[in-house]
Scaffold this active site. Structure first.
Site, PDB file in Angstrom:
ATOM      1  N   GLN A  70       0.816  -1.206   0.000  1.00 54.64           N
ATOM      2  CA  GLN A  70       0.000   0.000   0.000  1.00 54.64           C
ATOM      3  C   GLN A  70       0.855   1.263   0.000  1.00 54.64           C
ATOM      4  O   GLN A  70       2.024   1.243   0.365  1.00 54.64           O
ATOM      5  CB  GLN A  70      -0.911   0.010   1.228  1.00 54.64           C
ATOM      6  CG  GLN A  70      -2.056  -0.976   1.180  1.00 54.64           C
ATOM      7  CD  GLN A  70      -2.985  -0.781   2.366  1.00 54.64           C
ATOM      8  OE1 GLN A  70      -3.036  -1.605   3.257  1.00 54.64           O
ATOM      9  NE2 GLN A  70      -3.714   0.316   2.376  1.00 54.64           N
ATOM     10  N   HIS A  71       0.222   2.348  -0.413  1.00 49.76           N
ATOM     11  CA  HIS A  71       0.697   3.728  -0.241  1.00 49.76           C
ATOM     12  C   HIS A  71       1.814   4.168  -1.194  1.00 49.76           C
ATOM     13  O   HIS A  71       2.060   5.360  -1.313  1.00 49.76           O
ATOM     14  CB  HIS A  71       1.201   3.981   1.189  1.00 49.76           C
ATOM     15  CG  HIS A  71       0.279   3.597   2.279  1.00 49.76           C
ATOM     16  ND1 HIS A  71      -1.017   4.044   2.361  1.00 49.76           N
ATOM     17  CD2 HIS A  71       0.463   2.796   3.365  1.00 49.76           C
ATOM     18  CE1 HIS A  71      -1.585   3.544   3.446  1.00 49.76           C
ATOM     19  NE2 HIS A  71      -0.706   2.778   4.067  1.00 49.76           N
ATOM     20  N   ASP A 223      -2.135  -5.046  -0.222  1.00 49.09           N
ATOM     21  CA  ASP A 223      -1.696  -6.300   0.379  1.00 49.09           C
ATOM     22  C   ASP A 223      -2.531  -6.697   1.590  1.00 49.09           C
ATOM     23  O   ASP A 223      -2.895  -7.875   1.743  1.00 49.09           O
ATOM     24  CB  ASP A 223      -0.207  -6.247   0.734  1.00 49.09           C
ATOM     25  CG  ASP A 223       0.200  -5.026   1.551  1.00 49.09           C
ATOM     26  OD1 ASP A 223      -0.662  -4.207   1.919  1.00 49.09           O
ATOM     27  OD2 ASP A 223       1.410  -4.894   1.815  1.00 49.09           O
TER      28      ASP A 223
END
Length: 466
Positions: A70-71, A223
């Site tokens: 992520q991110h 994820d």
């Protein structure tokens, strides 16, 4: 014979690919390839790793899905070329930008109400502010901003058409509202200074397209959302994943808006919500402590289990790489209560395991405070194999712990999403990946000892990081 589906876990450290039977979830084949050990990475490295890990695995699959870390901020220009190396979730250089953005909107609660979460250095929106301020020439070239799984999905489709994402991964950007089902482009402009292209947000079972050789490509997700799919989380189930980072998350029908920033109000990959707390320091606390003590992980287990609960009064705040929860990006680790009596390898090993678990226990408490039921914990990730972790976790967490059968949960969750996109319908296929797990039930003595350890950890944290 049932059709086959592939799931991809493009994580911080590696790409893992699993091929599963679409009906049962049985894993048929696997592959893996490493990523560079860095906090900024050329996305081409992920594509190379996917090619290596998936070599020979896609020839007979009917569908594929990508779950990504992520991110991460992936920026591309008008020609679809990557502008600069991607900044990953664990790159904390944008901590100052995060503080600025929170202050500009009047604090954490307005952010939580707008997009479900309070921006921290890990969030994409803060990395965009950092890019605009520190690399203006690169920022000027940016035409689109993608997440790692978005970029890989787009590459699987040959870079044709508009990129896509899903609401789960989008909910970790800091500029998408899962409640409203829409981007908050005003917040993106606040961070970056202008509008840029963003991927279309697909529904949970909506395909992104097909590869050049006809393989269906599912929407993909983040994820943690994929791990939730693999574990088939139900009400009362909370997953604790002990990988590079540590995550605590459960499913909820209602959104969470925590203005303190401890709980991120993410969306999941099924249309519900995934309230989550994250620590930067998990499995690496154990590997680093083992190395310091001149042993391996098995040796660390033996040392930790030979010590008494509470490690003789020794407490480790394991903020070895800074920390996200609590929000201490510039912190370092601390050993508190060191005496001649407890300055032993066994007590240090015990303190390392307890300190890592206490960080996750704080996340469990935060989820409880926001109405998430905790009936049992599903313990996953590399550090869940540790004998010491399994022995200590039920007491520290204050509840029964289930260790599911060992598998690549993120990749399996992506495969389950691929099977869902292939079959269609309102719910993903039932695979029951955790029914044969090991259940660890704490005794009253375990609960008493765990409560004492958790309180010592909280006291040390308040003292050093008020």
């Amino acid at each position: 014979m049932s059709e086959l589906v592939a799931g991809v876990d493009s994580s911080t450290q590696s790409t893992k690919v699993v091929v599963c039977d679409a009906a049962s979830g049985e894993v048929v084949r696997t592959g893996q390839a490493a990523h560079p050990d860095a906090t900024e990475v050329d996305p081409a490295e992920w594509w190379r790793a996917l090619g290596t890990a998936g070599d020979g695995l896609r020839g007979d699959v009917a569908a594929i899905a990508v779950a990504g870390q992520q991110h991460g901020m992936v920026t591309v220009d008008d020609d679809g070329e990557v502008v600069r190396d991607a900044l990953l979730w664990n790159d904390t250089r944008s901590a100052g930008a995060a503080d600025e953005l929170v202050a500009e909107l009047g604090g954490g609660q307005p952010w939580a109400e707008a997009v479900g979460s309070v921006p921290l250095a890990s969030f994409t929106v803060t990395k965009l502010r950092w890019l605009a301020e520190h690399e203006p020439d690169a920022a000027e070239r940016v035409a689109r901003v993608l997440l790692p799984h978005d970029w890989l999905t787009w590459r699987l489709l040959g870079g044709r058409g508009e990129p896509t994402t899903d609401r789960g991964d989008a909910s970790g950007t800091g500029y998408y509202s899962a409640v409203d089902g829409a981007y908050r482009e005003d917040l993106l402009v606040r961070a970056f200074g202008r509008e840029v292209g963003l991927p279309a947000v697909l529904g949970p079972a909506e395909p992104a397209g097909r590869t050049a050789d006809g393989v269906l490509v599912a929407a993909g997700t983040g994820d943690n959302m994929a791990a939730g799919l693999a574990l088939e989380l139900a009400d009362g189930d909370v997953a604790v994943s002990l990988g590079t980072s540590g995550t605590v998350f459960g499913v909820s029908e209602k959104p969470v808006a925590d203005g303190s920033g401890v709980v991120a109000g993410f969306a999941d990959a099924t249309g519900r919500y995934l309230p989550l707390a994250c620590t930067l320091n998990a499995a690496r606390v154990l590997t680093s402590t083992a190395a310091m003590l001149g042993t391996d992980l098995d040796g660390l287990d033996k040392l930790a289990l030979s010590a008494s609960p509470g490690a003789g009064g020794l407490t480790l705040l394991p903020y070895l790489d800074g920390e996200r929860t609590p929000n201490l990006p510039d912190a370092s680790g601390s050993l508190v209560g060191l005496t001649r009596a407890n300055m032993t390898p066994a007590d240090v090993a015990r303190a390392a395991v307890e300190g890592m678990l206490c960080g996750l226990a704080a996340g469990l408490d935060a989820l409880r405070e926001h109405g998430v039921a905790v009936r049992r914990v599903l313990l996953t990730g590399g550090a869940s194999r540790s004998a010491a972790v399994r022995a200590i976790a039920p007491g520290v967490f204050g509840t029964s712990v289930v260790v599911p059968p060992e598998m690549e949960h993120v990749a399996v969750g992506a495969a389950r999403q691929a099977a869902w996109a292939l079959r269609g319908g309102p719910e993903p296929p039932t695979w029951r990946a955790h029914d044969d797990g090991i259940t660890l039930t704490p005794s009253p003595a375990d609960l008493d000892a765990g409560a004492g350890v958790a309180e010592a950890h909280r006291t040390a944290r308040r003292h050093l990081h008020p």
